[in-house]
Write an enzyme that holds these catalytic residues in place. Structure first.
Site, PDB file in Angstrom:
ATOM      1  N   GLU A 119       0.839  -1.185   0.000  1.00 13.11           N
ATOM      2  CA  GLU A 119       0.000   0.000   0.000  1.00 13.11           C
ATOM      3  C   GLU A 119       0.881   1.245   0.000  1.00 13.11           C
ATOM      4  O   GLU A 119       2.115   1.162   0.102  1.00 13.11           O
ATOM      5  CB  GLU A 119      -0.946  -0.007   1.212  1.00 13.11           C
ATOM      6  CG  GLU A 119      -1.916  -1.185   1.178  1.00 13.11           C
ATOM      7  CD  GLU A 119      -2.900  -1.189   2.332  1.00 13.11           C
ATOM      8  OE1 GLU A 119      -2.723  -0.387   3.272  1.00 13.11           O
ATOM      9  OE2 GLU A 119      -3.839  -1.989   2.307  1.00 13.11           O
ATOM     10  N   HIS A 240      -8.920   9.980   3.973  1.00  9.51           N
ATOM     11  CA  HIS A 240      -8.670   8.881   3.047  1.00  9.51           C
ATOM     12  C   HIS A 240      -9.006   9.367   1.641  1.00  9.51           C
ATOM     13  O   HIS A 240     -10.067   9.943   1.419  1.00  9.51           O
ATOM     14  CB  HIS A 240      -9.521   7.661   3.405  1.00  9.51           C
ATOM     15  CG  HIS A 240      -9.025   6.403   2.755  1.00  9.51           C
ATOM     16  ND1 HIS A 240      -9.163   6.158   1.408  1.00  9.51           N
ATOM     17  CD2 HIS A 240      -8.370   5.328   3.264  1.00  9.51           C
ATOM     18  CE1 HIS A 240      -8.621   4.985   1.123  1.00  9.51           C
ATOM     19  NE2 HIS A 240      -8.128   4.462   2.223  1.00  9.51           N
ATOM     20  N   ARG A 286      -1.021   9.080   1.766  1.00 10.69           N
ATOM     21  CA  ARG A 286      -2.420   9.488   1.643  1.00 10.69           C
ATOM     22  C   ARG A 286      -2.621  10.999   1.612  1.00 10.69           C
ATOM     23  O   ARG A 286      -3.533  11.491   0.937  1.00 10.69           O
ATOM     24  CB  ARG A 286      -3.231   8.889   2.803  1.00 10.69           C
ATOM     25  CG  ARG A 286      -3.404   7.390   2.688  1.00 10.69           C
ATOM     26  CD  ARG A 286      -4.132   6.829   3.879  1.00 10.69           C
ATOM     27  NE  ARG A 286      -4.344   5.389   3.714  1.00 10.69           N
ATOM     28  CZ  ARG A 286      -4.943   4.625   4.606  1.00 10.69           C
ATOM     29  NH1 ARG A 286      -5.369   5.128   5.744  1.00 10.69           N
ATOM     30  NH2 ARG A 286      -5.107   3.334   4.388  1.00 10.69           N
ATOM     31  N   HIS A 347     -10.863  10.280   7.828  1.00 11.82           N
ATOM     32  CA  HIS A 347     -10.678   8.844   8.005  1.00 11.82           C
ATOM     33  C   HIS A 347      -9.984   8.451   9.302  1.00 11.82           C
ATOM     34  O   HIS A 347     -10.374   7.472   9.940  1.00 11.82           O
ATOM     35  CB  HIS A 347      -9.852   8.312   6.822  1.00 11.82           C
ATOM     36  CG  HIS A 347      -9.602   6.842   6.845  1.00 11.82           C
ATOM     37  ND1 HIS A 347     -10.615   5.907   6.847  1.00 11.82           N
ATOM     38  CD2 HIS A 347      -8.437   6.135   6.891  1.00 11.82           C
ATOM     39  CE1 HIS A 347     -10.095   4.696   6.875  1.00 11.82           C
ATOM     40  NE2 HIS A 347      -8.779   4.797   6.910  1.00 11.82           N
ATOM     41  N   ARG A 382      -0.348   9.093   8.917  1.00 11.79           N
ATOM     42  CA  ARG A 382      -0.284   7.653   9.184  1.00 11.79           C
ATOM     43  C   ARG A 382      -0.047   6.877   7.894  1.00 11.79           C
ATOM     44  O   ARG A 382      -0.752   7.071   6.906  1.00 11.79           O
ATOM     45  CB  ARG A 382      -1.600   7.170   9.818  1.00 11.79           C
ATOM     46  CG  ARG A 382      -1.636   5.646  10.015  1.00 11.79           C
ATOM     47  CD  ARG A 382      -2.913   5.207  10.684  1.00 11.79           C
ATOM     48  NE  ARG A 382      -4.077   5.300   9.816  1.00 11.79           N
ATOM     49  CZ  ARG A 382      -4.464   4.368   8.950  1.00 11.79           C
ATOM     50  NH1 ARG A 382      -3.740   3.267   8.793  1.00 11.79           N
ATOM     51  NH2 ARG A 382      -5.555   4.522   8.233  1.00 11.79           N
TER      52      ARG A 382
END
Length: 534
Positions: A119, A240, A286, A347, A382
């Site tokens: 990811e 997100h 992100r 998110h 994060r």
């Protein structure tokens, strides 16, 4: 007369962090787990992507640490990052022993091995997952294990109202339990506990658009602040990049693993845009992807962008993303043939209640674990699939500390009674609803993906007015679910705004047009309830 319950350990929250801690303590302590809704209704259940840990022989803990530090934009606590990465594999192996079944594949020599996906922000494939419903697999397994222990009591449909503090013989602020609201009987009760743990998750419900379930209203952060705990990095709210944009979709998240497996972000005309923003393209962290989507939507006046994985085979898509395939199919979108409309949504709360390596807060006998806590792991952003990992690692660390300290003798005490003698039932529920919508709208408009000082000042003025109105309402009327959540959300909103106003730079998830550059000497933004905000 209000009812008082007694236990060794009170865990407020029933997601991965809370249930993991309960299972670690079940052999040696009497535990109460407080769940605001049904026990499955939390952010863990809806987590799709997976959990990061080093299982590949070509990967390393050092690499996991380096990737996390890079994603955190220079202000992670490196000691806490290493502590988390070093304990990751053991915590995943414990979870596997509990019964969680992660996806496997055949290795080159014919043996089975875990299928690891990649990811955004990760330099290696290191994400263990259960198809695209990892959180559901984890939550259901933990709940099943919880139900097998007679020393764990689960209180479903209970709100925590406030922590109960007393000063001990040494003058220390000591948590002795909490007032709780029984949503079934609509009565206030209390729980006396030797140790109280906040595992309430994040605060993304403070924003109008969020991927989180309704219970994510910042309760633990607000209660800890009122009890005397410091908070840190509340300005870093992760949006997100890819939530499904559809009037009937609700808050459905499209896992980052889609981009990890080759999905491409496109404009409405079909053109790709992420390479124009970052050399990592769709695999950028992100914050970068969310800002790129937000920028393109505003530039073009578009309602959404599009996520396209249709160039992969239909069998591959259905095998790896069955939940997303079924959901989009039910809405008339065939992701094997067409792109999926997406928008960013609030998110994850990267900041929270300050804790040490054992989960201990500033208040004696009060712990915080999971998204409610600030560990220093996430820094300014994060990295994907480090969230469930943080829950597991710090639940285990807290369990070790709690088990040791519970060995001392203890006598339960009578808690102060909840006073309802001067309150009445509200006949103006519309006030709460109006304030609720106003708060979430101006937080989205003024304290969202892109900020300015003027927007933050406007938001602070509005939130201060709301606080006075809600505090007055709280003093005069009996509690309700909406009132308790609104009270907490307004408190968390103030912390987010004050933290954002203190950071005079753009870093990670905090992007302000007035201070677009990085400061050389930057660190965590720490707020103390005993120090007036700047």
């Amino acid at each position: 007369m209000s009812k008082q319950h007694n236990c060794d350990v009170l865990i407020i929250g029933s997601g991965a962090a809370g249930l993991t801690l309960a299972l670690h303590l079940a052999q040696t302590a009497d535990v109460i787990v407080l769940s605001k809704g049904p026990i499955n209704e939390g952010s863990t259940f809806y987590a799709q992507g997976g959990i990061a840990a080093v299982f590949d022989e070509n990967d390393s803990v050092d690499s996991h640490v380096d990737d996390t530090l890079i994603a955190g934009a220079g202000i992670c606590d490196e000691e806490m990052v290493r502590f988390t990465a070093e304990n990751a594999k053991a915590c995943l192996e414990w979870l596997i022993k509990q019964g969680v079944v992660f996806d496997k594949e055949e290795s080159d020599n014919g043996d089975e091995k875990y299928h690891l996906t990649r990811e955004g922000g990760h330099s290696h494939r290191r994400i263990l997952h259960a198809a695209d419903a990892t959180g559901q697999a984890v939550q259901e397994t933990l709940v099943d294990r919880i139900n097998q222990h007679n020393r764990i009591r689960v209180f479903e449909r209970y709100n925590a109202i406030d922590l109960i503090n007393q000063h001990d013989s040494n003058g220390k602020n000591n948590c002795v339990g909490a007032y709780i609201w029984n949503r079934n009987s609509e009565k206030v009760e209390s729980i006396h506990a030797r140790k109280t743990i906040l595992a309430t998750g994040g605060a993304s419900k403070v924003y109008q658009y969020t991927s989180n379930p309704d219970v994510a209203s910042g309760d633990g952060i607000a209660m800890a602040w009122r009890a005397g705990c410091r908070v840190a990095n509340m300005e870093f709210n992760q949006f997100h990049p890819t939530c499904l944009f559809h009037p009937e979709a609700g808050t459905f998240l499209l896992t980052e693993a889609l981009r990890g497996e080759g999905a491409i972000l496109r404009r409405p005309n079909g053109s790709r845009f992420m390479p124009e923003f970052d050399e990592r393209a769709e695999l950028a962290p992100r914050d970068i992807v969310a800002r790129a989507i937000d920028y393109e939507m505003k530039r073009l006046g578009a309602d959404c962008m599009y996520l396209d994985i249709s160039h992969k085979s239909a069998d591959f898509i259905k095998q790896h993303f069955p939940t997303i395939y079924q959901k989009t199919k039910s809405l008339g979108i065939d992701m094997t043939r067409q792109p999926i409309p997406v928008v960013p949504a609030a998110h994850y709360t990267c900041g929270g209640v300050m804790i040490d390596k054992h989960g201990r807060t500033d208040v004696e006998n009060l712990y915080a674990i999971g998204e409610v806590a600030y560990t220093g792991l996430h820094g300014a952003n994060r990295m994907a699939s480090n969230s469930l990992l943080e829950c597991l690692v710090f639940a285990r660390a807290a369990a070790t500390d709690i088990t040791t300290s519970l060995k001392a003798p203890h006598k339960y005490i009578k808690l102060p009674k909840w006073d309802e003698s001067r309150v009445t039932d509200s006949d103006e529920e519309v006030v709460i609803q109006h304030n609720w919508h106003e708060l979430r709208l101006f937080m989205w408009d003024y304290v969202g993906i892109v900020r300015t000082t003027k927007r933050l000042e406007r938001a602070l003025h509005r939130v201060e007015l709301l606080q006075r109105e809600i505090d007055d309402y709280y003093r005069h009327f009996r509690v309700s679910n909406n009132l308790l959540e609104l009270r907490n959300l307004v408190q968390v909103a103030e912390l987010i705004i004050n933290s954002a106003m203190q950071r005079k730079e753009s870093r990670g998830l905090h992007y302000t047009l007035d201070y677009p550059d990085l400061q050389e000497n930057s660190g965590a933004t720490i707020l103390s309830p005993h120090t007036p905000a700047n």
